[in-house]
Design a protein around this motif. Sequence first.
Motif, PDB file in Angstrom:
ATOM      1  N   VAL A  33     -10.190   4.540  -4.138  1.00  0.00           N
ATOM      2  CA  VAL A  33      -8.884   4.567  -4.801  1.00  0.00           C
ATOM      3  C   VAL A  33      -9.005   3.685  -6.053  1.00  0.00           C
ATOM      4  O   VAL A  33      -8.691   2.485  -6.027  1.00  0.00           O
ATOM      5  CB  VAL A  33      -7.764   4.044  -3.866  1.00  0.00           C
ATOM      6  CG1 VAL A  33      -6.408   4.131  -4.547  1.00  0.00           C
ATOM      7  CG2 VAL A  33      -7.751   4.815  -2.549  1.00  0.00           C
ATOM      8  N   CYS A  55      -0.962   4.857   0.910  1.00  0.00           N
ATOM      9  CA  CYS A  55      -2.300   5.185   0.431  1.00  0.00           C
ATOM     10  C   CYS A  55      -3.075   5.800   1.584  1.00  0.00           C
ATOM     11  O   CYS A  55      -2.894   5.429   2.744  1.00  0.00           O
ATOM     12  CB  CYS A  55      -2.978   3.892  -0.026  1.00  0.00           C
ATOM     13  SG  CYS A  55      -4.749   4.054  -0.318  1.00  0.00           S
ATOM     14  N   CYS A  84      -6.320   1.149  -7.127  1.00  0.00           N
ATOM     15  CA  CYS A  84      -5.887   0.121  -6.179  1.00  0.00           C
ATOM     16  C   CYS A  84      -5.930  -1.228  -6.901  1.00  0.00           C
ATOM     17  O   CYS A  84      -6.922  -1.574  -7.545  1.00  0.00           O
ATOM     18  CB  CYS A  84      -6.805   0.087  -4.956  1.00  0.00           C
ATOM     19  SG  CYS A  84      -6.337  -1.156  -3.745  1.00  0.00           S
ATOM     20  N   CYS A 101       0.807  -1.214   0.000  1.00  0.00           N
ATOM     21  CA  CYS A 101       0.000   0.000   0.000  1.00  0.00           C
ATOM     22  C   CYS A 101       0.844   1.269   0.000  1.00  0.00           C
ATOM     23  O   CYS A 101       0.309   2.374   0.126  1.00  0.00           O
ATOM     24  CB  CYS A 101      -0.933   0.002   1.201  1.00  0.00           C
ATOM     25  SG  CYS A 101      -2.101  -1.369   1.175  1.00  0.00           S
ATOM     26  N   HIS A 161       3.195   3.931  -1.998  1.00  0.00           N
ATOM     27  CA  HIS A 161       3.305   4.405  -3.379  1.00  0.00           C
ATOM     28  C   HIS A 161       4.670   4.043  -3.961  1.00  0.00           C
ATOM     29  O   HIS A 161       5.680   4.041  -3.261  1.00  0.00           O
ATOM     30  CB  HIS A 161       3.117   5.924  -3.447  1.00  0.00           C
ATOM     31  CG  HIS A 161       1.712   6.336  -3.178  1.00  0.00           C
ATOM     32  ND1 HIS A 161       0.688   6.169  -4.077  1.00  0.00           N
ATOM     33  CD2 HIS A 161       1.157   6.907  -2.076  1.00  0.00           C
ATOM     34  CE1 HIS A 161      -0.433   6.633  -3.556  1.00  0.00           C
ATOM     35  NE2 HIS A 161      -0.184   7.077  -2.338  1.00  0.00           N
TER      36      HIS A 161
END
Length: 162
Positions: free
Chosen positions: A71, A51, A74, A32, A34
């Motif tokens: 999101v 995130c 995702c 999770c 970036h």
Amino acid sequence: MSRMAPFWKTKRLTEMTREEWESLCDGCGRCCLHKLRDEDTNELSFTNVSCRLLDLQSCRCRDYPNRRRHVPDCVSLHPSVLEEIDWLPPSCAYRRLAEGRGLAWWHPLVSGDPMTVHSAGISVRGRGVSERHAGPLEHHIVAWPGEEPNPKRPTAVPAGKK
């Protein structure tokens, strides 16, 4: 009485039930974080920026069932996409099993304790920064999410030596 081997040792990823598949997530939160990919070289860089849905204490998604609504990019992990994804951390159970490496000692399915992923230093707890507070991702490039962790197993303390 013989014990049956655990499902992750007897089944291929494609044979697992949804419940088994989901239980492979160790709750580290590394996926999770970036990532940045250089447009020219395709080189991947990891950041410590999470995130906005990742709870940095529990290292779990705050709204997992509805995460794609919040999101849209995702990624939903399932066996058919594992070969296409090059950014899963080397500690990830899905990656480890796909590579034939088995689960690590700190994985909750092995240890029986969901906290070992944190106590072994595998999770993002204490190292991640929410995207809500981070600023430019380029200022948060780190190596550890993409490195193979080598945590030391805790040694048992003999009775009376605490």
